[in-house]
Enzyme design. Sequence first.
Site, short mmCIF file in Angstrom:
data_model
loop_
_atom_site.label_atom_id
_atom_site.label_comp_id
_atom_site.label_asym_id
_atom_site.label_seq_id
_atom_site.Cartn_x
_atom_site.Cartn_y
_atom_site.Cartn_z
N ARG A 21 118.77 203.38 39.67
CA ARG A 21 118.58 202.34 38.67
C ARG A 21 118.72 200.92 39.21
NH1 ARG A 21 120.58 202.89 33.24
NH2 ARG A 21 122.05 201.28 33.84
N ARG A 24 115.89 198.38 38.80
CA ARG A 24 115.19 198.29 37.53
C ARG A 24 114.98 196.81 37.20
NH1 ARG A 24 120.58 199.02 36.21
NH2 ARG A 24 121.35 197.91 34.38
N CYS A 45 144.56 169.24 43.34
CA CYS A 45 144.76 170.70 43.35
C CYS A 45 146.24 170.98 43.11
CB CYS A 45 144.32 171.29 44.69
SG CYS A 45 144.88 172.98 44.92
N ASN A 70 155.30 180.92 38.28
CA ASN A 70 154.11 180.49 37.56
C ASN A 70 154.47 179.54 36.40
OD1 ASN A 70 151.62 180.33 36.21
ND2 ASN A 70 151.10 182.43 36.80
N ASP A 71 153.77 178.40 36.33
CA ASP A 71 154.05 177.43 35.26
C ASP A 71 153.56 177.92 33.89
OD1 ASP A 71 155.17 175.53 37.06
OD2 ASP A 71 153.15 174.99 37.69
N HIS A 108 143.52 174.06 51.73
CA HIS A 108 142.77 174.31 50.50
C HIS A 108 141.49 175.11 50.75
CE1 HIS A 108 141.64 173.22 46.36
NE2 HIS A 108 140.40 173.11 46.81
N GLU A 177 148.37 206.73 38.16
CA GLU A 177 148.40 207.14 39.58
C GLU A 177 149.74 207.76 39.94
OE1 GLU A 177 147.36 204.19 42.47
OE2 GLU A 177 145.25 204.14 41.90
N LYS A 305 128.00 193.04 38.15
CA LYS A 305 128.08 194.34 37.48
C LYS A 305 128.69 194.07 36.10
CE LYS A 305 129.13 198.62 36.30
NZ LYS A 305 128.12 199.41 35.62
ZN LIG Z 1 145.01 202.86 43.29
ZN LIG Z 2 144.56 173.15 47.20
#
Ligand SMILES: [Zn+2]
Ligand SMILES: [Zn+2]
Length: 344
Positions: A21, A24, A45, A70-71, A108, A177, A305
Amino acid sequence: MTWEERWHPLREEWVVIAAHRQDRPWVGDTVSHDVTALPEYVSDCYLCPGNTRVSGRSNPKYDQIFVFDNDHPSVDVDAPENQRPLADIYKARPARGLSRVVCYSPKHNLTLAELEPEAIENLMGVWQEQYTHLGSLDGIEHVLIFENKGEAVGVSNPHPHCQIYANNFVFKTIENEARISRDFFTKNKRSIFQDIIQAEKSDGRRIIVENDSAIAFLPYFARYAYEVFVAPKETHPSLAAMSKTEISDLSFVLKEVLVKFDNLWQMPFPYVMPLHQAPTDGGDHSGFHFHIEFHPPLRKPNLLKYLAGPEIGGGNFLSDTSPEEKAAELQAVSNVHYKVEGKN
Ligand SMILES: [Zn+2]
Ligand SMILES: [Zn+2]
């Protein structure tokens, strides 16, 4: 042509491979990639050294790896208690946990693929420390380390970094898992992942890179076109249980996979990269085999995808590509990064 259903032993589900496919007719969206060169430092940044983040906190002028809370955490030690009474069928609890960001480099414009193998080894050292420390905290049942890379997976800041979620529950894929690995280990006295490595080695067509103690392959049951698993050959429940030599071998294999990804279309290759490590819930996870999974969203240079009816609606993946063909593509590309090659 590959047209069949393949069993995914770590998820216990069928993957439909319909590789006829891929070509296609297509009239939908494509994803463009920006090829303009980025600077080493960007003043606005929030991850670059010395800059101030939205929280008002400033990053140190770090010169290697930098870890911070994390803020905008999705879980936090200070998450409020729930007050409202609920219907019997519903349950709620505080979203407790910790969420961190790990900057791989002060630069960066680098990506994981461009880090020197020694820098990747250092990063794995930090992953080991974070997993061990966070996993040892009261109420933390699992530590999920992952990198989202590229605009195709919703990341607009290219500064190289990953995230850590240390939660009061085990993420569903890992929970599955862990259960599947435990049942297999109890029954067969070996890790299910050893059988997968053996199957990949005896077939051989889908192995991307291999050295003494580490291996990378595009699994027989891949759900995404360029899905790749990177793992130590010995069974270890987490990175923390691996020796220095094994870490070094794994860094080498990981680096080569990343370079091949970028070389495929000469662009920074987008992906979601979770580390699948055993839960830290105090259970017996001796049959759990630590591995890194890559879930790249693209199946062609400019083609995503899409997750649609079968995946979102039904819960099983439909893959338009043959794992053997996609593995051959990755095997064929150079293991020297195109940016380095271009300089020679
Ligand atoms: Zn895995
Ligand atoms: Zn940066």
